[in-house]
Design a protein around this motif. Sequence first.
Motif, PDB file in Angstrom:
ATOM      1  N   SER A 152      -0.650   6.225 -10.430  1.00 55.41           N
ATOM      2  CA  SER A 152       0.217   7.212  -9.784  1.00 55.41           C
ATOM      3  C   SER A 152      -0.289   7.662  -8.424  1.00 55.41           C
ATOM      4  CB  SER A 152       0.391   8.431 -10.696  1.00 55.41           C
ATOM      5  OG  SER A 152      -0.868   9.049 -10.925  1.00 55.41           O
ATOM      6  N   ILE A 153      -1.561   7.414  -8.118  1.00 54.53           N
ATOM      7  CA  ILE A 153      -2.101   7.892  -6.841  1.00 54.53           C
ATOM      8  C   ILE A 153      -2.661   6.768  -5.977  1.00 54.53           C
ATOM      9  CG2 ILE A 153      -2.595  10.247  -7.585  1.00 54.53           C
ATOM     10  CD1 ILE A 153      -5.409   9.410  -8.263  1.00 54.53           C
ATOM     11  N   GLN A 154      -2.546   5.528  -6.415  1.00 53.36           N
ATOM     12  CA  GLN A 154      -3.014   4.416  -5.596  1.00 53.36           C
ATOM     13  C   GLN A 154      -2.056   4.168  -4.438  1.00 53.36           C
ATOM     14  OE1 GLN A 154      -5.705   2.830  -5.323  1.00 53.36           O
ATOM     15  NE2 GLN A 154      -6.486   1.899  -7.182  1.00 53.36           N
ATOM     16  N   PRO A 155      -2.558   3.633  -3.313  1.00 54.07           N
ATOM     17  CA  PRO A 155      -1.663   3.345  -2.182  1.00 54.07           C
ATOM     18  C   PRO A 155      -0.550   2.363  -2.528  1.00 54.07           C
ATOM     19  CG  PRO A 155      -3.968   3.264  -1.498  1.00 54.07           C
ATOM     20  CD  PRO A 155      -3.966   3.377  -2.993  1.00 54.07           C
ATOM     21  N   TRP A 156      -0.807   1.460  -3.476  1.00 56.58           N
ATOM     22  CA  TRP A 156       0.185   0.445  -3.795  1.00 56.58           C
ATOM     23  C   TRP A 156       1.147   0.873  -4.907  1.00 56.58           C
ATOM     24  CZ3 TRP A 156      -1.450   0.510  -8.597  1.00 56.58           C
ATOM     25  CH2 TRP A 156      -2.815   0.469  -8.885  1.00 56.58           C
ATOM     26  N   SER A 157       1.006   2.113  -5.399  1.00 51.98           N
ATOM     27  CA  SER A 157       1.792   2.509  -6.572  1.00 51.98           C
ATOM     28  C   SER A 157       3.296   2.478  -6.287  1.00 51.98           C
ATOM     29  CB  SER A 157       1.373   3.905  -7.043  1.00 51.98           C
ATOM     30  OG  SER A 157       1.620   4.870  -6.027  1.00 51.98           O
ATOM     31  N   HIS A 158       3.707   2.957  -5.103  1.00 52.45           N
ATOM     32  CA  HIS A 158       5.139   2.950  -4.776  1.00 52.45           C
ATOM     33  C   HIS A 158       5.664   1.527  -4.649  1.00 52.45           C
ATOM     34  CE1 HIS A 158       9.000   4.111  -3.329  1.00 52.45           C
ATOM     35  NE2 HIS A 158       8.799   3.697  -2.093  1.00 52.45           N
ATOM     36  N   ALA A 159       4.845   0.642  -4.060  1.00 48.31           N
ATOM     37  CA  ALA A 159       5.270  -0.751  -3.918  1.00 48.31           C
ATOM     38  C   ALA A 159       5.443  -1.398  -5.287  1.00 48.31           C
ATOM     39  CB  ALA A 159       4.263  -1.528  -3.078  1.00 48.31           C
ATOM     40  N   LEU A 160       4.559  -1.093  -6.233  1.00 54.90           N
ATOM     41  CA  LEU A 160       4.714  -1.631  -7.588  1.00 54.90           C
ATOM     42  C   LEU A 160       6.001  -1.115  -8.222  1.00 54.90           C
ATOM     43  CD1 LEU A 160       1.241  -1.648  -9.400  1.00 54.90           C
ATOM     44  CD2 LEU A 160       2.528  -3.577  -8.487  1.00 54.90           C
ATOM     45  N   ASP A 161       6.297   0.155  -7.995  1.00 52.82           N
ATOM     46  CA  ASP A 161       7.549   0.699  -8.544  1.00 52.82           C
ATOM     47  C   ASP A 161       8.756  -0.032  -7.961  1.00 52.82           C
ATOM     48  OD1 ASP A 161       6.078   2.513  -9.982  1.00 52.82           O
ATOM     49  OD2 ASP A 161       6.310   4.140  -8.530  1.00 52.82           O
ATOM     50  N   LEU A 162       8.695  -0.365  -6.674  1.00 51.85           N
ATOM     51  CA  LEU A 162       9.821  -1.038  -6.023  1.00 51.85           C
ATOM     52  C   LEU A 162      10.089  -2.415  -6.620  1.00 51.85           C
ATOM     53  CD1 LEU A 162       9.215  -0.224  -2.244  1.00 51.85           C
ATOM     54  CD2 LEU A 162      11.086   0.635  -3.669  1.00 51.85           C
ATOM     55  N   ILE A 163       9.027  -3.125  -7.007  1.00 56.73           N
ATOM     56  CA  ILE A 163       9.209  -4.502  -7.480  1.00 56.73           C
ATOM     57  C   ILE A 163       9.284  -4.610  -8.996  1.00 56.73           C
ATOM     58  CG2 ILE A 163       8.127  -5.502  -5.429  1.00 56.73           C
ATOM     59  CD1 ILE A 163       5.607  -5.944  -7.094  1.00 56.73           C
ATOM     60  N   THR A 164       9.266  -3.482  -9.690  1.00 60.09           N
ATOM     61  CA  THR A 164       9.458  -3.533 -11.137  1.00 60.09           C
ATOM     62  C   THR A 164      10.846  -4.100 -11.440  1.00 60.09           C
ATOM     63  OG1 THR A 164       7.992  -1.648 -11.542  1.00 60.09           O
ATOM     64  CG2 THR A 164       9.609  -2.166 -13.247  1.00 60.09           C
ATOM     65  N   GLY A 165      10.886  -5.151 -12.227  1.00 54.56           N
ATOM     66  CA  GLY A 165      12.138  -5.815 -12.543  1.00 54.56           C
ATOM     67  C   GLY A 165      12.599  -6.811 -11.509  1.00 54.56           C
ATOM     68  N   ALA A 166      11.862  -6.948 -10.399  1.00 61.48           N
ATOM     69  CA  ALA A 166      12.243  -7.899  -9.353  1.00 61.48           C
ATOM     70  C   ALA A 166      11.912  -9.318  -9.797  1.00 61.48           C
ATOM     71  CB  ALA A 166      11.516  -7.577  -8.049  1.00 61.48           C
ATOM     72  N   PRO A 167      12.662 -10.311  -9.309  1.00 63.08           N
ATOM     73  CA  PRO A 167      12.380 -11.699  -9.692  1.00 63.08           C
ATOM     74  C   PRO A 167      11.289 -12.310  -8.813  1.00 63.08           C
ATOM     75  CG  PRO A 167      14.362 -11.614  -8.345  1.00 63.08           C
ATOM     76  CD  PRO A 167      13.893 -10.198  -8.490  1.00 63.08           C
ATOM     77  N   PHE A 168      10.337 -12.941  -9.462  1.00 62.63           N
ATOM     78  CA  PHE A 168       9.274 -13.662  -8.768  1.00 62.63           C
ATOM     79  C   PHE A 168       9.221 -15.102  -9.268  1.00 62.63           C
ATOM     80  CE2 PHE A 168       7.688  -9.364  -8.099  1.00 62.63           C
ATOM     81  CZ  PHE A 168       7.132  -9.430  -6.825  1.00 62.63           C
ATOM     82  N   LEU A 169       9.017 -16.011  -8.352  1.00 58.90           N
ATOM     83  CA  LEU A 169       8.570 -17.353  -8.715  1.00 58.90           C
ATOM     84  C   LEU A 169       7.061 -17.345  -8.597  1.00 58.90           C
ATOM     85  CD1 LEU A 169      11.050 -19.735  -6.850  1.00 58.90           C
ATOM     86  CD2 LEU A 169      10.637 -19.691  -9.320  1.00 58.90           C
ATOM     87  N   HIS A 170       6.360 -17.690  -9.657  1.00 59.89           N
ATOM     88  CA  HIS A 170       4.897 -17.710  -9.553  1.00 59.89           C
ATOM     89  C   HIS A 170       4.349 -19.060  -9.994  1.00 59.89           C
ATOM     90  CE1 HIS A 170       4.334 -16.780 -13.928  1.00 59.89           C
ATOM     91  NE2 HIS A 170       5.380 -15.984 -13.759  1.00 59.89           N
ATOM     92  N   LEU A 171       3.278 -19.436  -9.329  1.00 57.52           N
ATOM     93  CA  LEU A 171       2.682 -20.760  -9.498  1.00 57.52           C
ATOM     94  C   LEU A 171       1.170 -20.613  -9.576  1.00 57.52           C
ATOM     95  CD1 LEU A 171       2.782 -23.965  -9.221  1.00 57.52           C
ATOM     96  CD2 LEU A 171       2.471 -23.554  -6.772  1.00 57.52           C
ATOM     97  N   PRO A 172       0.518 -21.112 -10.638  1.00 59.58           N
ATOM     98  CA  PRO A 172      -0.942 -21.053 -10.683  1.00 59.58           C
ATOM     99  C   PRO A 172      -1.569 -21.981  -9.649  1.00 59.58           C
ATOM    100  CG  PRO A 172      -0.083 -22.313 -12.545  1.00 59.58           C
ATOM    101  CD  PRO A 172       1.104 -21.722 -11.846  1.00 59.58           C
ATOM    102  N   LYS A 173      -2.664 -21.534  -9.059  1.00 65.19           N
ATOM    103  CA  LYS A 173      -3.390 -22.314  -8.057  1.00 65.19           C
ATOM    104  C   LYS A 173      -4.850 -22.426  -8.499  1.00 65.19           C
ATOM    105  CE  LYS A 173      -1.817 -22.856  -4.245  1.00 65.19           C
ATOM    106  NZ  LYS A 173      -1.074 -23.951  -3.560  1.00 65.19           N
ATOM    107  N   PRO A 174      -5.131 -23.208  -9.562  1.00 69.93           N
ATOM    108  CA  PRO A 174      -6.502 -23.318 -10.066  1.00 69.93           C
ATOM    109  C   PRO A 174      -7.455 -23.781  -8.969  1.00 69.93           C
ATOM    110  CG  PRO A 174      -4.943 -24.365 -11.564  1.00 69.93           C
ATOM    111  CD  PRO A 174      -4.190 -24.044 -10.320  1.00 69.93           C
ATOM    112  N   GLY A 175      -8.594 -23.135  -8.898  1.00 67.07           N
ATOM    113  CA  GLY A 175      -9.581 -23.515  -7.904  1.00 67.07           C
ATOM    114  C   GLY A 175      -9.343 -22.915  -6.539  1.00 67.07           C
TER     115      GLY A 175
END
Length: 463
Positions: A152-175
């Motif tokens: 609730s007090i981190q600088p990124w907390s509002h940004a996390l709230d904004l992307i809750t439920g947002a669609p992401f394509l994610h890809l693992p990058k081992p190494g």
Amino acid sequence: MSKEPVLREAVLSWLEHAGGVSPKSQSPGMLMLQPHWEDVVAAVAAAAPRDEHPDLYTLGKGDGTLNQWTLLVESGLAYVAGLIAVGAPLSLAEVADDFVAFCTGPAPVAERWLLLNGTFPHGTRIPLGQYTLQTFTADELLKTVPMPALHSIQPWSHALDLITGAPFLHLPKPGHKVTRPPDRSDATSPHPEAQHWQALLPLMLWDEELLQVDSVFTVARGRCFDLNHQDVPTRQDQHTGDAETEVRATGDFRVQAADLPALTAFCTTISAKIDAVMAGRTHSRRIPKERAQRLQDAATRLLDAYQRTRHHDSVGETDYGKLLLDYVVCLELLLRSSNDRGGRGISSTLQNRASALFLSPEEQNHARALTREAYNARSCYAHGRAIKEQTEKEQQEKLQAVRLLTQKVILRWLILTPSGPEDLEPLLDAAPGPGREEHIDQPLRNFFTTTPPRRRPADIAPA
């Protein structure tokens, strides 16, 4: 006594002293001089040995030196000390638990996350080759960052709230090395989405609405998510009265919960077809190799043009010509091969082959006329001649029509392209003919009946 409780007690003891340092003096060096910091370092080394958690250690050191910047700054401990110094209400027990989890949790695997501007239902999780399309809950996102206790007090907390439920394509990058700030090779390239075309293309072919990449991140879950508020496009949403709330800005690409099974089936099938074509890169014969390269070049060029057609905004005469050029080159890449000789008759070849991909006379005539008009405009632009004068509205309508035709051609090309050493062009050139029903009409009907995109094509009869 087990190692994790020892680490927890060492952190709590250090926080008692570090929180007493004046906020103006709380440099990392000063915090490392506070009592019990050496105990913290020793406890981390015991609980998280280098062979299990190399990310906590200084690279290139043979003696297993812990990276104290990682332990103090990247973990969030320095931030906690600053909060204690100004009297912020904190649960130090939760902070200590988070730090222990930071040090002893599974070693992070770097991932590339692409934030899309679409809207997808809660619980979306669709495999797209090596990628996954996923909407994340607030709890899932909280687990990607260090120190969830400070959400609730981190600088990124509002940004996390904004992307809750947002669609992401994610890809693992081992190494892949996880850095802070993260590697921005994707984000700083002119069109980063082109690097991820194999995951984006099936989604683009599902619907006519534009789906685009808003931001690209490097994430190591539990370690870092270098997310800033500015990375998330926003708009003001007015609910009641005069109150406004900042929310994530989205485009017109929207998937309802009822559409999710059909979208999943479509993407799974198209991803498999893309993989089958791209497997030709390692084939010993020329045609499969060329076919893979042609698909990749066409898809990346389409994505390049697609990203510049944002919300069908107005484009100048130069951009209009460039976009038409990109779309027509996509058609050329897919509908012409190295077996075609000479430079004459290109327009006729494209018209005939594009029209052969459709089943009804109306759709065939439309594809033929639009291909001819787009190729003529492309030739004018490429040779420095003026393109036929059009109003701004006419330009936008023409660009959208050519884009949609290009997407339909790519989809039908993927459905029909043989996986062996044969190529599609001879089949299209032979249509109409005795083999058309077997090689073109029936495969298209089967696909669009069992695995249709959002809008059933006009030349496919309802099931």
